[in-house]
Design a protein around this motif. Structure first.
Motif, PDB file in Angstrom:
ATOM      1  N   MET A  39       0.832  -1.204   0.000  1.00 55.71           N
ATOM      2  CA  MET A  39       0.000   0.000   0.000  1.00 55.71           C
ATOM      3  C   MET A  39       0.872   1.263   0.000  1.00 55.71           C
ATOM      4  SD  MET A  39      -3.083  -1.034  -0.287  1.00 55.71           S
ATOM      5  CE  MET A  39      -2.509  -2.483  -1.143  1.00 55.71           C
ATOM      6  N   ASP A  40       1.980   1.256   0.769  1.00 57.71           N
ATOM      7  CA  ASP A  40       2.900   2.398   0.770  1.00 57.71           C
ATOM      8  C   ASP A  40       3.469   2.626  -0.629  1.00 57.71           C
ATOM      9  OD1 ASP A  40       2.482   2.797   3.463  1.00 57.71           O
ATOM     10  OD2 ASP A  40       4.376   1.875   4.094  1.00 57.71           O
ATOM     11  N   TRP A  41       3.855   1.545  -1.294  1.00 55.31           N
ATOM     12  CA  TRP A  41       4.420   1.648  -2.636  1.00 55.31           C
ATOM     13  C   TRP A  41       3.394   2.221  -3.616  1.00 55.31           C
ATOM     14  CZ3 TRP A  41       3.277  -0.619  -7.372  1.00 55.31           C
ATOM     15  CH2 TRP A  41       4.232  -0.457  -8.376  1.00 55.31           C
ATOM     16  N   LEU A  42       2.158   1.731  -3.544  1.00 57.23           N
ATOM     17  CA  LEU A  42       1.105   2.256  -4.415  1.00 57.23           C
ATOM     18  C   LEU A  42       0.904   3.752  -4.181  1.00 57.23           C
ATOM     19  CD1 LEU A  42      -1.538  -0.622  -4.147  1.00 57.23           C
ATOM     20  CD2 LEU A  42      -0.184  -0.036  -6.169  1.00 57.23           C
ATOM     21  N   ASP A  43       0.855   4.148  -2.911  1.00 59.05           N
ATOM     22  CA  ASP A  43       0.655   5.554  -2.568  1.00 59.05           C
ATOM     23  C   ASP A  43       1.819   6.408  -3.061  1.00 59.05           C
ATOM     24  OD1 ASP A  43      -0.741   7.721  -1.241  1.00 59.05           O
ATOM     25  OD2 ASP A  43       0.791   7.583   0.331  1.00 59.05           O
ATOM     26  N   LEU A  99      -0.512   5.510  -7.450  1.00 60.55           N
ATOM     27  CA  LEU A  99      -1.439   4.507  -7.986  1.00 60.55           C
ATOM     28  C   LEU A  99      -2.632   4.366  -7.051  1.00 60.55           C
ATOM     29  CD1 LEU A  99       1.297   1.955  -9.039  1.00 60.55           C
ATOM     30  CD2 LEU A  99      -0.048   3.413 -10.552  1.00 60.55           C
ATOM     31  N   PRO A 100      -3.787   4.029  -7.586  1.00 58.47           N
ATOM     32  CA  PRO A 100      -4.979   3.948  -6.734  1.00 58.47           C
ATOM     33  C   PRO A 100      -4.894   2.801  -5.734  1.00 58.47           C
ATOM     34  CG  PRO A 100      -5.474   3.205  -8.971  1.00 58.47           C
ATOM     35  CD  PRO A 100      -4.078   3.729  -8.988  1.00 58.47           C
ATOM     36  N   LEU A 101      -5.340   3.090  -4.533  1.00 59.59           N
ATOM     37  CA  LEU A 101      -5.432   2.060  -3.499  1.00 59.59           C
ATOM     38  C   LEU A 101      -6.792   1.394  -3.633  1.00 59.59           C
ATOM     39  CD1 LEU A 101      -4.045   4.106  -0.480  1.00 59.59           C
ATOM     40  CD2 LEU A 101      -2.786   2.596  -2.001  1.00 59.59           C
ATOM     41  N   SER A 102      -6.836   0.120  -3.331  1.00 61.92           N
ATOM     42  CA  SER A 102      -8.107  -0.597  -3.443  1.00 61.92           C
ATOM     43  C   SER A 102      -8.396  -1.314  -2.138  1.00 61.92           C
ATOM     44  CB  SER A 102      -8.041  -1.607  -4.591  1.00 61.92           C
ATOM     45  OG  SER A 102      -7.190  -2.674  -4.236  1.00 61.92           O
ATOM     46  N   SER A 136      -6.988 -14.281  -7.398  1.00 67.99           N
ATOM     47  CA  SER A 136      -7.452 -12.919  -7.140  1.00 67.99           C
ATOM     48  C   SER A 136      -6.722 -12.346  -5.933  1.00 67.99           C
ATOM     49  CB  SER A 136      -8.970 -12.893  -6.906  1.00 67.99           C
ATOM     50  OG  SER A 136      -9.301 -13.650  -5.760  1.00 67.99           O
ATOM     51  N   LEU A 137      -6.899 -11.073  -5.703  1.00 73.32           N
ATOM     52  CA  LEU A 137      -6.379 -10.372  -4.531  1.00 73.32           C
ATOM     53  C   LEU A 137      -4.863 -10.518  -4.379  1.00 73.32           C
ATOM     54  CD1 LEU A 137      -9.146 -11.498  -1.970  1.00 73.32           C
ATOM     55  CD2 LEU A 137      -9.153  -9.468  -3.446  1.00 73.32           C
ATOM     56  N   ALA A 138      -4.134 -10.522  -5.479  1.00 72.55           N
ATOM     57  CA  ALA A 138      -2.690 -10.749  -5.449  1.00 72.55           C
ATOM     58  C   ALA A 138      -1.922  -9.527  -4.955  1.00 72.55           C
ATOM     59  CB  ALA A 138      -2.191 -11.147  -6.835  1.00 72.55           C
ATOM     60  N   HIS A 139      -0.954  -9.782  -4.084  1.00 76.50           N
ATOM     61  CA  HIS A 139      -0.057  -8.749  -3.562  1.00 76.50           C
ATOM     62  C   HIS A 139       1.343  -9.329  -3.471  1.00 76.50           C
ATOM     63  CE1 HIS A 139      -3.273  -5.966  -2.486  1.00 76.50           C
ATOM     64  NE2 HIS A 139      -3.946  -7.034  -2.122  1.00 76.50           N
ATOM     65  N   THR A 140       2.316  -8.587  -3.980  1.00 79.93           N
ATOM     66  CA  THR A 140       3.723  -8.999  -3.891  1.00 79.93           C
ATOM     67  C   THR A 140       4.532  -7.837  -3.329  1.00 79.93           C
ATOM     68  OG1 THR A 140       4.212  -8.233  -6.137  1.00 79.93           O
ATOM     69  CG2 THR A 140       3.531 -10.539  -5.895  1.00 79.93           C
ATOM     70  N   LEU A 141       5.728  -8.152  -2.854  1.00 80.70           N
ATOM     71  CA  LEU A 141       6.623  -7.092  -2.413  1.00 80.70           C
ATOM     72  C   LEU A 141       6.992  -6.238  -3.622  1.00 80.70           C
ATOM     73  CD1 LEU A 141       9.128  -8.802   0.054  1.00 80.70           C
ATOM     74  CD2 LEU A 141       7.276  -7.223   0.604  1.00 80.70           C
ATOM     75  N   PRO A 142       6.812  -4.945  -3.534  1.00 79.50           N
ATOM     76  CA  PRO A 142       7.071  -4.098  -4.693  1.00 79.50           C
ATOM     77  C   PRO A 142       8.541  -4.053  -5.101  1.00 79.50           C
ATOM     78  CG  PRO A 142       6.398  -2.783  -2.791  1.00 79.50           C
ATOM     79  CD  PRO A 142       6.264  -4.212  -2.413  1.00 79.50           C
ATOM     80  N   GLN A 143       9.469  -4.261  -4.169  1.00 83.40           N
ATOM     81  CA  GLN A 143      10.883  -4.179  -4.513  1.00 83.40           C
ATOM     82  C   GLN A 143      11.416  -5.477  -5.113  1.00 83.40           C
ATOM     83  OE1 GLN A 143       9.592  -4.081  -1.433  1.00 83.40           O
ATOM     84  NE2 GLN A 143      10.947  -4.973   0.085  1.00 83.40           N
TER      85      GLN A 143
END
Length: 174
Positions: free
Chosen positions: A23-27, A31-34, A90-97
């Motif tokens: 979420m920090d990376w998106l912000d 990019l939009p948070l969902s 669905s609902l996939a999240h990975t480490l942005p780095q």
């Protein structure tokens, strides 16, 4: 070495850390948070029959998580496609780095699907972001089935791949 396993209530602190970083990376990138992060956390805390949260771990560190459902997808898929045995992600999240982590995660899920008692024919997902759909198609060998228009914004991209990567057109190891 990466390990795939069920994300349980004991893993809530690790999942919370992963989701916070995402979420920090998106912000930071505008990019939009969902609400998908809270939906994934809800699934871990309040399990639903037929849908399981799966995580990819690097030692003790959770580096990716998503929901896996053994059922035909509904929205945008034809009746014939809905009848085909599918594993829906669905609902996939990975480490942005961690670049290209999604490809490694999906490769593990292909092996997971092949070992199920009734292996699905397809692994399917829906991507809202054009860039994500393009990445899955061009870098990971997913097949874009179609786009479904939305009245307000981008299209939904319906993607699939055979459970065995050997059957993909480019034989991608994703």
């Amino acid at each position: 070495m990466y390990v795939l396993k069920l994300v349980t209530a004991d893993d809530v602190p690790a999942l919370n850390g992963l989701l916070a970083l995402r979420m920090d990376w998106l912000d930071q990138n505008g990019l939009p948070l969902s609400g998908e992060a809270s939906s994934l956390m809800d699934l871990v805390r309040l399990p639903r029959p037929g849908t399981v949260p799966i995580g990819m771990w690097d030692g003790a560190k959770l580096i990716a998580a998503l929901a896996v459902q053994s059922a035909g997808p509904i929205f945008g898929w034809t009746l014939d496609e809905q009848k085909e045995p599918s594993l829906v992600l669905s609902l996939a999240h990975t480490l942005p780095q961690e670049p290209k982590l999604s490809a490694t995660f999906v490769s593990g899920l292909c092996h997971y699907a092949a070992r199920l008692p009734y292996p699905p024919t397809w692994i399917r997902c829906t991507a809202r972001a054009n860039a994500l759909a393009r990445y899955l198609e061009e870098d990971c060998g997913w097949i874009k089935v179609r786009e479904i228009g939305r009245p307000y914004g981008d299209a939904y991209h319906l993607l699939q791949r055979p459970r065995s990567w050997r059957n993909t057109p480019r034989a991608s190891p994703c």
